[in-house]
Design an enzyme around this catalytic site. Structure first.
Site, mmCIF file in Angstrom:
data_model
loop_
_atom_site.group_PDB
_atom_site.id
_atom_site.type_symbol
_atom_site.label_atom_id
_atom_site.label_comp_id
_atom_site.label_asym_id
_atom_site.label_seq_id
_atom_site.Cartn_x
_atom_site.Cartn_y
_atom_site.Cartn_z
ATOM 1 N N HIS A 387 38.488 24.935 52.385
ATOM 2 C CA HIS A 387 39.016 24.736 51.031
ATOM 3 C C HIS A 387 38.207 25.452 49.968
ATOM 4 O O HIS A 387 38.454 25.241 48.769
ATOM 5 C CB HIS A 387 39.055 23.252 50.671
ATOM 6 N N LYS A 580 41.562 19.013 35.388
ATOM 7 C CA LYS A 580 40.997 19.266 36.717
ATOM 8 C C LYS A 580 39.511 18.963 36.627
ATOM 9 O O LYS A 580 38.984 18.764 35.525
ATOM 10 C CB LYS A 580 41.239 20.706 37.170
ATOM 11 N N ARG A 581 38.819 18.911 37.774
ATOM 12 C CA ARG A 581 37.374 18.730 37.728
ATOM 13 C C ARG A 581 36.769 19.800 36.820
ATOM 14 O O ARG A 581 37.262 20.928 36.777
ATOM 15 C CB ARG A 581 36.769 18.848 39.148
ATOM 16 N N LYS A 586 36.360 27.160 36.956
ATOM 17 C CA LYS A 586 37.701 26.794 36.482
ATOM 18 C C LYS A 586 37.888 27.166 35.006
ATOM 19 O O LYS A 586 38.976 27.129 34.465
ATOM 20 C CB LYS A 586 37.961 25.308 36.700
ATOM 21 N N THR A 691 46.316 22.664 43.205
ATOM 22 C CA THR A 691 47.553 21.959 43.532
ATOM 23 C C THR A 691 48.189 21.397 42.270
ATOM 24 O O THR A 691 49.391 21.150 42.244
ATOM 25 C CB THR A 691 47.292 20.820 44.538
ATOM 26 N N LYS A 695 52.181 20.918 40.591
ATOM 27 C CA LYS A 695 52.738 19.704 39.978
ATOM 28 C C LYS A 695 53.307 20.027 38.600
ATOM 29 O O LYS A 695 54.386 19.558 38.224
ATOM 30 C CB LYS A 695 51.657 18.620 39.851
HETATM 31 C C1 26Q Z 1 29.511 20.372 49.451
HETATM 32 C C2 26Q Z 1 28.231 20.339 49.977
HETATM 33 C C3 26Q Z 1 27.748 19.197 50.575
HETATM 34 C C4 26Q Z 1 28.580 18.093 50.636
HETATM 35 C C5 26Q Z 1 29.855 18.124 50.103
HETATM 36 C C6 26Q Z 1 30.317 19.267 49.506
HETATM 37 C C7 26Q Z 1 31.699 19.303 48.957
HETATM 38 C C8 26Q Z 1 32.378 18.171 48.541
HETATM 39 C C9 26Q Z 1 33.656 18.242 48.056
HETATM 40 C C10 26Q Z 1 32.373 20.501 48.883
HETATM 41 C C11 26Q Z 1 33.658 20.571 48.396
HETATM 42 C C12 26Q Z 1 34.325 19.426 47.981
HETATM 43 C C13 26Q Z 1 35.686 19.463 47.460
HETATM 44 C C14 26Q Z 1 36.427 20.557 47.439
HETATM 45 C C15 26Q Z 1 37.776 20.627 46.879
HETATM 46 O O1 26Q Z 1 38.302 19.673 46.324
HETATM 47 N N1 26Q Z 1 38.416 21.789 47.007
HETATM 48 C C16 26Q Z 1 39.741 22.026 46.483
HETATM 49 O O2 26Q Z 1 40.663 21.803 47.529
HETATM 50 C C17 26Q Z 1 41.991 21.899 47.063
HETATM 51 C C18 26Q Z 1 42.905 21.546 48.196
HETATM 52 O O3 26Q Z 1 42.928 22.546 49.147
HETATM 53 C C19 26Q Z 1 42.270 23.290 46.515
HETATM 54 O O4 26Q Z 1 43.554 23.288 45.943
HETATM 55 C C20 26Q Z 1 41.248 23.655 45.440
HETATM 56 O O5 26Q Z 1 41.430 25.003 45.043
HETATM 57 C C21 26Q Z 1 39.854 23.448 45.972
HETATM 58 O O6 26Q Z 1 38.897 23.666 44.939
#
Ligand code: 26Q
Length: 849
Positions: A387, A580-581, A586, A691, A695
């Protein structure tokens, strides 16, 4: 004590004013009721006999819990039927492993999926309540951060609706994502207690408990077999949440694990001796595991706790999956080699990577398989979705921490790596020079780590990205070296969203019109049908209805904004939203700098000139990760700009800037239907998919955006003339970054003015320099404008000017809005999940008769 009727109205003593109506309705358990009168009786039954509340209270809160319990009981029967059916039919099943789920609220969704909306509205009216009001009582289940968690929830909805034999597995965090409040210093985080009272949706499965080990050592037996022993053992206890499909009996489960220590782990002797803490030591260690989503990982203990969480999910889920496989195996002879014909495990990013060595360990050490057999089963079972390509989000775990916590798994990972290296050396000698970056163990003596993404690529039969552009980047950059080894392993599965929650239920007005003009409501399960709306895009009658539905949604949103921020916004202005976050890639900073420039321009206009401006309401919402300082500064800046702009009598009827606090799923359900323009403006190549863009488009909202993530495909589907495009493309980014690093570019005067205006103190005395300096130079806070905010600013402002012009032509705008919805068919998560089912999981529908 008198009857309910006698005491009704006596609110002073805590008795509910609404209790009176209950006396007129018999309290009878009708768990399968479909008629409003019976549903009302059933709800009253839950009011009278629910052990959580006094039967004399019937405020919206009690009405919510009683209604939810009545709905849940209706689901339970079809839920049981689903599992009985799966058990008998014994199809191949998919297990979706995710550390995050963003379920949001469930009541509207459950009632809607049962197709009982009208009956529940009626039933509640009989009870003196309003469904719309009581659904607001439910707390969001926010067991996730953002896109990846919400995607998991949309996927479950589609798996249930498509009658697929599937399960979701996750963790039951006590505190999910924090609640965001805005104070003088900007964002404040407050623990969100979603289980404060209880969740009416979850069912505890006291009989589903598995031991999960941490630490310990490896015992080597004479036969050469190995066994992981000792350490601490925590119990994983299952809680199931029903996931009903839309207009189908099929109801699947989201199984959430909770960590528990057993009674035998409580040291009565120590306790009686006054050693209270050490007596309950394992209990408190168990409690830590599921206490919070993403515990801070700045400390070593924090890192260890996160790793424990990940392993806890993987180990409990795999033991459960294997238990089910064996349970069904008893009916006939089934070989372990058949396991991949019955089980597909999808890893939602690398967070559940430990499922790989854990499956190997269970097969070899517990079931007695040899390495080759276990490896064959594992690699045919597991697939992985990436992702993100952001280097800081690619998980790397310290080898030292992992050896301590999971010694047997580290042996297995080392062996996987050793065999991978040997295979490359023998079969792909040309790749030798790439091996140091392709292998799993990074043995850098300063900081030896395990690269989780590499482990996933090596061990999965399929690796996929989440939008075409992102999947192309995975193949050409991040995983390029593996492509020649496994040319068919890499796939694309463009993300999707559930049209039930994100149109049908969140915008009943627009849904109603769509159904009326398409003469069918089947679009909710066949979203491609929306394409037929194109033929009405120029129809005056259709346009009038479309515009009035959008206006109703805008009014509802304006009321909400007034209620949560105190800012009054004009439903006749253009509603422009970015939610969004908060992350630098972003580029909420680009948005707010644009707003600052707009404000400055409006200030400089004469009143006559101002009258020709398109009035705008810019809404920005999102949470900043607590330790991400620049993201927090952005939140503060948006709030400070809003405070000045919104109270400036000269401009406030032409521009409002609102920070919408505590963005979450249920806030999204209010914002998205009322939006007209939304911003998806990440630096090209950095947003894997996005996503919310889908929406918004589905809800007839136009997009201003870059060629990034799924924007590319959305623009293709709805037509480039209906998309406000700007900015550098992904392939230009590396060159542009170099240019800006070296100062080889001409500064844009509008960009310089906007920054200067903030520096002048126009929005208060907070120190914005670190934020502004990140946009230039390379010393101090300077980051050489890594995210290309300055580079894209002029083309962003030009695109915004095209938006202002387009909005003045109402007919043209509404037509574009209709075409956005009409072009959104591809972005149903039903399409995405059908592709996973066919092209990755090899599973088929298993519909309950
Ligand atoms: C990283 C390092 C150590 C532990 C955790 C993490 C971590 C945690 C959460 C890395 C990434 C996330 C979340 C990522 C995320 O939400 N990605 C989003 O996924 C969506 C669904 O596929 C995409 O639409 C977004 O573009 C993407 O940012």
């Amino acid at each position: 004590m008198g009857t309910v009727e006698e005491v009704s109205g006596n609110t002073k003593s805590g008795l509910s004013a609404k209790s009176g109506v209950l006396a007129k309705i018999p309290a009878v358990a009708h768990p399968l009721a479909e008629e409003p009168a019976e549903i009302a009786s059933n709800i009253n039954y839950h009011v009278q006999y629910n052990p959580h509340f006094s039967p004399f209270k019937f405020e919206p809160e009690q009405a919510f819990y009683a209604t939810a319990e009545s709905v849940r009981n209706r689901l339970i029967q079809q839920w049981n039927q689903t599992y009985l059916h799966f058990h008998k039919a014994d199809p191949k099943q998919t297990y979706y492993l995710s550390m995050e789920y963003l379920q949001g609220r469930s009541l509207t969704n459950a009632i809607g999926n049962l197709d009982s909306q009208d009956a529940y509205i009626d039933a509640l009216n009989k009870l003196g309540h309003d469904l719309e009001e009581i659904v607001e009582q439910e707390k969001d289940a926010a067991l996730g951060n953002g896109g990846l968690g919400r995607l998991a929830s949309c996927f479950l909805d589609s798996m249930a609706t498509l009658n697929l034999p599937a399960w979701g597995y996750g963790l039951r965090y006590r505190y999910g994502l924090f609640k965001q409040c805005i104070g003088k210093q900007g964002q404040e985080e407050i623990a969100e207690d979603w289980l404060e009272k209880f969740s009416p949706w979850e069912v505890i499965r006291h009989d589903v408990v598995f031991p999960v080990r941490f630490f310990g050592q490896i015992e080597v037996h004479a036969s050469g077999s190995r066994k992981w022993v000792g350490g601490e053992v925590i119990q994983a206890l299952a809680y199931d949440v029903p996931i009903p499909g839309f207009k189908t009996k099929n109801t699947i489960s989201l199984r959430l694990w909770e960590a528990k220590a057993g009674a035998e782990d409580f040291n009565l002797f120590q306790f009686n001796d006054g050693q209270y803490e050490s007596a309950a030591q394992l209990h408190s260690r168990a409690q830590q595991i599921c206490a919070v989503l993403y515990p801070g990982d700045a400390t070593e203990d924090g890192k260890l706790l996160r790793l424990k969480q990940q392993f806890f999910l993987c180990s409990a889920s795999l033991q459960d999956i294997i238990f089910r496989f064996k349970e069904r195996k008893e009916k006939g002879v089934r070989q372990w080699s058949e396991f991949p014909n019955k089980v597909a495990v999808q890893l939602n990013d690398t967070h559940p990577t430990l499922a790989i060595p854990e499956l190997m360990r269970l097969l070899m050490d517990d079931e007695g398989l040899g390495w080759d057999e276990a490896w064959d089963v594992t690699t045919r079972t597991i697939s992985y979705t990436n992702h993100t390509v952001l280097p800081e989000a690619l998980e790397k775990w310290s080898q030292t921490v992992m050896w301590k916590l999971l010694p047997r798994h580290m042996e297995i990972i080392e062996e996987i790596d050793r065999r991978f290296i040997a295979m490359i050396n023998s079969k792909h000698p040309g790749l030798e020079s790439k091996l140091s970056s392709m292998c799993i163990m990074d043995n850098n003596p300063q900081k030896p780590v395990v690269r989780m993404a590499n482990l996933c690529v090596v061990s999965s039969h399929t690796v996929n990205g989440v939008a075409q552009l992102h999947s192309d980047i995975l193949k050409s950059e991040l995983f390029a070296d593996y492509v020649s080894v496994w040319p068919t392993k890499f796939q694309n599965k463009t993300n999707g969203i559930t049209p039930r929650r994100w149109l049908r239920f969140c915008s009943p007005e627009l849904s109603h019109i769509i159904t009326k003009w398409l003469k069918t409501d089947e679009w909710a399960t066949n979203l491609d049908l929306l394409a037929d709306l194109r033929q009405f895009a120029d129809s005056a009658a259709f346009q009038v209805e479309w515009e009035s539905a959008k206006m109703a949604n805008k009014q509802r949103l304006a009321q909400y904004v007034q209620q949560v921020t105190g800012v009054s916004i004009d439903p006749n202005s253009l509603f422009d939203i970015q939610v969004k976050r908060i992350h630098e890639y972003k580029r909420q900073l680009l948005n707010i700098l644009g707003a600052v420039y707009r404000y400055k321009t409006l200030k400089e206009m004469s009143p006559e000139e101002r009258k020709r401006a398109t009035p705008r309401t810019i809404m920005i919402g999102g949470k900043a990760f607590a330790t991400y300082t620049n993201a927090r500064r952005i939140v503060k800046l948006v709030n400070d700009v809003g405070a000045v702009v919104n109270t400036d009598p000269e401009v406030s009827s032409y521009l409002k800037v609102v920070f919408v606090p505590n963005y979450n799923v249920s806030v999204a359900e209010k914002l998205i239907p009322g939006s007209e323009l939304s911003q998806h403006i990440s630096t090209a190549g950095m947003e894997a998919s996005g996503t919310s863009n889908m929406k918004f488009a589905l809800n007839g909202c136009l997009i201003i955006g870059t060629l990034d993530g799924a924007n590319v495909e959305i623009r293709e589907e709805i037509g480039e003339e209906n998309f406000f495009l700007f900015g550098a493309t992904a392939d230009e980014v590396p060159r542009l970054r170099k240019e800006r690093e070296n100062g080889l570019f001409k500064p844009d005067p509008r960009f310089e003015e906007a920054k200067q205006f903030i520096r002048s103190g126009a929005f208060g005395s907070y120190d914005y320099n670190p934020l502004l300096e990140s946009l230039e130079g390379n010393s101090g806070y300077g980051r050489g404008d890594y995210f290309l905010v300055g580079h894209d600013f002029p083309s962003y402002m030009d695109a915004q000017a095209r938006v202002d012009e387009a909005y003045k032509d109402r007919k043209r705008w509404i037509k574009m809005s209709i075409l956005s919805t009409a072009g959104s068919g591809k972005f149903s998560s039903d399409r995405t999940i059908s592709q996973y089912a066919k092209e990755i999981w090899n599973i088929e529908e298993c519909r309950v008769p």
